[in-house]
Design a protein around this motif. Sequence first.
Motif, PDB file in Angstrom:
ATOM      1  N   TYR A   1       0.810  -1.218   0.000  1.00  0.00           N
ATOM      2  CA  TYR A   1       0.000   0.000   0.000  1.00  0.00           C
ATOM      3  C   TYR A   1       0.845   1.271   0.000  1.00  0.00           C
ATOM      4  O   TYR A   1       0.315   2.368  -0.123  1.00  0.00           O
ATOM      5  CB  TYR A   1      -0.982  -0.042   1.170  1.00  0.00           C
ATOM      6  CG  TYR A   1      -1.907  -1.247   1.079  1.00  0.00           C
ATOM      7  CD1 TYR A   1      -2.428  -1.640  -0.156  1.00  0.00           C
ATOM      8  CD2 TYR A   1      -2.215  -2.024   2.183  1.00  0.00           C
ATOM      9  CE1 TYR A   1      -3.239  -2.759  -0.275  1.00  0.00           C
ATOM     10  CE2 TYR A   1      -3.035  -3.135   2.080  1.00  0.00           C
ATOM     11  CZ  TYR A   1      -3.540  -3.505   0.846  1.00  0.00           C
ATOM     12  OH  TYR A   1      -4.354  -4.613   0.718  1.00  0.00           O
ATOM     13  N   ARG A   2       2.168   1.113   0.110  1.00  0.00           N
ATOM     14  CA  ARG A   2       3.055   2.237  -0.193  1.00  0.00           C
ATOM     15  C   ARG A   2       3.145   2.416  -1.699  1.00  0.00           C
ATOM     16  O   ARG A   2       3.163   3.548  -2.205  1.00  0.00           O
ATOM     17  CB  ARG A   2       4.439   1.984   0.403  1.00  0.00           C
ATOM     18  CG  ARG A   2       5.422   3.148   0.202  1.00  0.00           C
ATOM     19  CD  ARG A   2       6.725   2.900   0.932  1.00  0.00           C
ATOM     20  NE  ARG A   2       7.446   1.754   0.389  1.00  0.00           N
ATOM     21  CZ  ARG A   2       7.763   0.678   1.075  1.00  0.00           C
ATOM     22  NH1 ARG A   2       7.407   0.564   2.346  1.00  0.00           N
ATOM     23  NH2 ARG A   2       8.446  -0.307   0.513  1.00  0.00           N
TER      24      ARG A   2
ATOM     25  N   LYS B   1      14.636  -8.955  -5.311  1.00  0.00           N
ATOM     26  CA  LYS B   1      13.555  -7.982  -5.210  1.00  0.00           C
ATOM     27  C   LYS B   1      14.080  -6.674  -4.620  1.00  0.00           C
ATOM     28  O   LYS B   1      15.049  -6.659  -3.858  1.00  0.00           O
ATOM     29  CB  LYS B   1      12.429  -8.520  -4.327  1.00  0.00           C
ATOM     30  CG  LYS B   1      11.724  -9.747  -4.885  1.00  0.00           C
ATOM     31  CD  LYS B   1      10.597 -10.173  -3.947  1.00  0.00           C
ATOM     32  CE  LYS B   1       9.864 -11.383  -4.475  1.00  0.00           C
ATOM     33  NZ  LYS B   1       8.769 -11.807  -3.580  1.00  0.00           N
ATOM     34  N   SER B   2      13.398  -5.598  -4.970  1.00  0.00           N
ATOM     35  CA  SER B   2      13.729  -4.287  -4.405  1.00  0.00           C
ATOM     36  C   SER B   2      12.954  -4.095  -3.107  1.00  0.00           C
ATOM     37  O   SER B   2      11.781  -4.474  -3.014  1.00  0.00           O
ATOM     38  CB  SER B   2      13.359  -3.187  -5.407  1.00  0.00           C
ATOM     39  OG  SER B   2      13.243  -1.933  -4.766  1.00  0.00           O
ATOM     40  N   GLY B   3      13.588  -3.507  -2.118  1.00  0.00           N
ATOM     41  CA  GLY B   3      12.894  -3.238  -0.867  1.00  0.00           C
ATOM     42  C   GLY B   3      11.746  -2.269  -1.033  1.00  0.00           C
ATOM     43  O   GLY B   3      10.751  -2.344  -0.311  1.00  0.00           O
ATOM     44  N   PHE B   4      11.849  -1.358  -1.998  1.00  0.00           N
ATOM     45  CA  PHE B   4      10.780  -0.390  -2.232  1.00  0.00           C
ATOM     46  C   PHE B   4       9.800  -0.890  -3.287  1.00  0.00           C
ATOM     47  O   PHE B   4       8.590  -0.866  -3.088  1.00  0.00           O
ATOM     48  CB  PHE B   4      11.367   0.955  -2.671  1.00  0.00           C
ATOM     49  CG  PHE B   4      10.317   2.039  -2.835  1.00  0.00           C
ATOM     50  CD1 PHE B   4       9.937   2.804  -1.767  1.00  0.00           C
ATOM     51  CD2 PHE B   4       9.716   2.267  -4.071  1.00  0.00           C
ATOM     52  CE1 PHE B   4       8.963   3.790  -1.908  1.00  0.00           C
ATOM     53  CE2 PHE B   4       8.750   3.247  -4.231  1.00  0.00           C
ATOM     54  CZ  PHE B   4       8.378   4.012  -3.145  1.00  0.00           C
ATOM     55  N   PHE B   5      10.333  -1.344  -4.430  1.00  0.00           N
ATOM     56  CA  PHE B   5       9.483  -1.737  -5.555  1.00  0.00           C
ATOM     57  C   PHE B   5       9.031  -3.192  -5.495  1.00  0.00           C
ATOM     58  O   PHE B   5       8.178  -3.607  -6.279  1.00  0.00           O
ATOM     59  CB  PHE B   5      10.209  -1.492  -6.885  1.00  0.00           C
ATOM     60  CG  PHE B   5      10.455  -0.043  -7.179  1.00  0.00           C
ATOM     61  CD1 PHE B   5       9.417   0.765  -7.616  1.00  0.00           C
ATOM     62  CD2 PHE B   5      11.712   0.506  -7.016  1.00  0.00           C
ATOM     63  CE1 PHE B   5       9.627   2.108  -7.891  1.00  0.00           C
ATOM     64  CE2 PHE B   5      11.934   1.852  -7.291  1.00  0.00           C
ATOM     65  CZ  PHE B   5      10.892   2.657  -7.723  1.00  0.00           C
TER      66      PHE B   5
ATOM     67  N   LEU C   1       3.978   6.893 -11.611  1.00  0.00           N
ATOM     68  CA  LEU C   1       5.189   7.087 -10.825  1.00  0.00           C
ATOM     69  C   LEU C   1       4.852   6.865  -9.354  1.00  0.00           C
ATOM     70  O   LEU C   1       3.722   7.140  -8.928  1.00  0.00           O
ATOM     71  CB  LEU C   1       5.759   8.497 -11.034  1.00  0.00           C
ATOM     72  CG  LEU C   1       6.178   8.838 -12.463  1.00  0.00           C
ATOM     73  CD1 LEU C   1       6.563  10.312 -12.565  1.00  0.00           C
ATOM     74  CD2 LEU C   1       7.336   7.950 -12.917  1.00  0.00           C
ATOM     75  N   PRO C   2       5.808   6.367  -8.557  1.00  0.00           N
ATOM     76  CA  PRO C   2       5.523   6.125  -7.132  1.00  0.00           C
ATOM     77  C   PRO C   2       5.095   7.406  -6.432  1.00  0.00           C
ATOM     78  O   PRO C   2       5.624   8.486  -6.689  1.00  0.00           O
ATOM     79  CB  PRO C   2       6.869   5.624  -6.588  1.00  0.00           C
ATOM     80  CG  PRO C   2       7.601   5.111  -7.771  1.00  0.00           C
ATOM     81  CD  PRO C   2       7.179   5.971  -8.917  1.00  0.00           C
ATOM     82  N   ARG C   3       4.117   7.283  -5.556  1.00  0.00           N
ATOM     83  CA  ARG C   3       3.662   8.406  -4.753  1.00  0.00           C
ATOM     84  C   ARG C   3       3.700   7.968  -3.297  1.00  0.00           C
ATOM     85  O   ARG C   3       3.255   6.878  -2.957  1.00  0.00           O
ATOM     86  CB  ARG C   3       2.253   8.830  -5.145  1.00  0.00           C
ATOM     87  CG  ARG C   3       2.153   9.215  -6.623  1.00  0.00           C
ATOM     88  CD  ARG C   3       0.796   9.785  -6.954  1.00  0.00           C
ATOM     89  NE  ARG C   3       0.582  11.066  -6.303  1.00  0.00           N
ATOM     90  CZ  ARG C   3      -0.452  11.877  -6.570  1.00  0.00           C
ATOM     91  NH1 ARG C   3      -1.361  11.502  -7.452  1.00  0.00           N
ATOM     92  NH2 ARG C   3      -0.598  13.014  -5.953  1.00  0.00           N
ATOM     93  N   VAL C   4       4.226   8.818  -2.447  1.00  0.00           N
ATOM     94  CA  VAL C   4       4.352   8.479  -1.037  1.00  0.00           C
ATOM     95  C   VAL C   4       3.619   9.536  -0.219  1.00  0.00           C
ATOM     96  O   VAL C   4       4.237  10.397   0.418  1.00  0.00           O
ATOM     97  CB  VAL C   4       5.833   8.370  -0.608  1.00  0.00           C
ATOM     98  CG1 VAL C   4       5.934   7.777   0.796  1.00  0.00           C
ATOM     99  CG2 VAL C   4       6.617   7.518  -1.586  1.00  0.00           C
ATOM    100  N   PRO C   5       2.303   9.529  -0.245  1.00  0.00           N
ATOM    101  CA  PRO C   5       1.533  10.521   0.506  1.00  0.00           C
ATOM    102  C   PRO C   5       1.494  10.183   1.987  1.00  0.00           C
ATOM    103  O   PRO C   5       1.718   9.033   2.388  1.00  0.00           O
ATOM    104  CB  PRO C   5       0.134  10.406  -0.111  1.00  0.00           C
ATOM    105  CG  PRO C   5       0.051   8.972  -0.522  1.00  0.00           C
ATOM    106  CD  PRO C   5       1.453   8.580  -0.955  1.00  0.00           C
TER     107      PRO C   5
END
Length: 260
Positions: free
Chosen positions: A26-27, A192-196, A236-240
Amino acid sequence: MSQVDFWSKNPCGVDGGFSQIIKQRYRMEPWLPQELRTIPSGLGKYLEVGCGQGTDSFYICSQLDKDDQYISVDYSTESVKLAASYVDEAKEYLNLNIIPSFSKGDALGLNFGEEEFDFVYSMGVIHHTPNPQQAIDEVFRVLKPGGKAKIFLYRRNSLKVGVAKLLRFFQLLADKSLSQERCIYNLMNKKKSGFFGSMFLECFGVPWMECYSEKELRAMFKNFSFLDIQPYGFNLPRVPSNEINGFNRFGYFYMIDASK
């Protein structure tokens, strides 16, 4: 590499405990929890097609009534095992109302009777099957008359899908030149990527990746009595800091709400 081999070697998302996979999920898609909460409770029998590690299954089950039943299937035995292993942690993390039932299943031949489910959910799965139309027809078959479905499929002419298709084309050219198969994917060493999470592995490794226009989807879902198609998601990634609405006219998903 077959479909089942890829997903068993690369379960969707990150590796780790339940708190890690749900936070990463959900990030990456901060709009999704808000949309999952629109799934009505109290309908009775629910089916998820392509549950992966079960993140959405658990989240949805935290919103349903205690008398509801939620069944999750996935083509990857490894993903099903991982999802089932998270039950205790998910109970504590989400205060679940019901526990999803996880089992191996094929979207192209769901092992359920006709008109068995009140609601079917599938997020980003059917476009990775060798026959998406057959999978949609299976959803229609297992839905009860008046049953509802919420399905997310890749949107053609979106930036993220276009880049993924271009990268896959470059890999195809390299494969032909080097007489190899999925050479870029193999160079990534399954990391794997920790973020993606598994996003880049999926880009280069999945056997099938389809995308659609709204017109094509209306034809594919023509058997349904009601159909609403909206573009969703962000390229694009969004981190609200808070959850956001996922509607986006340039989104890389189409959200399909349908009724039988």
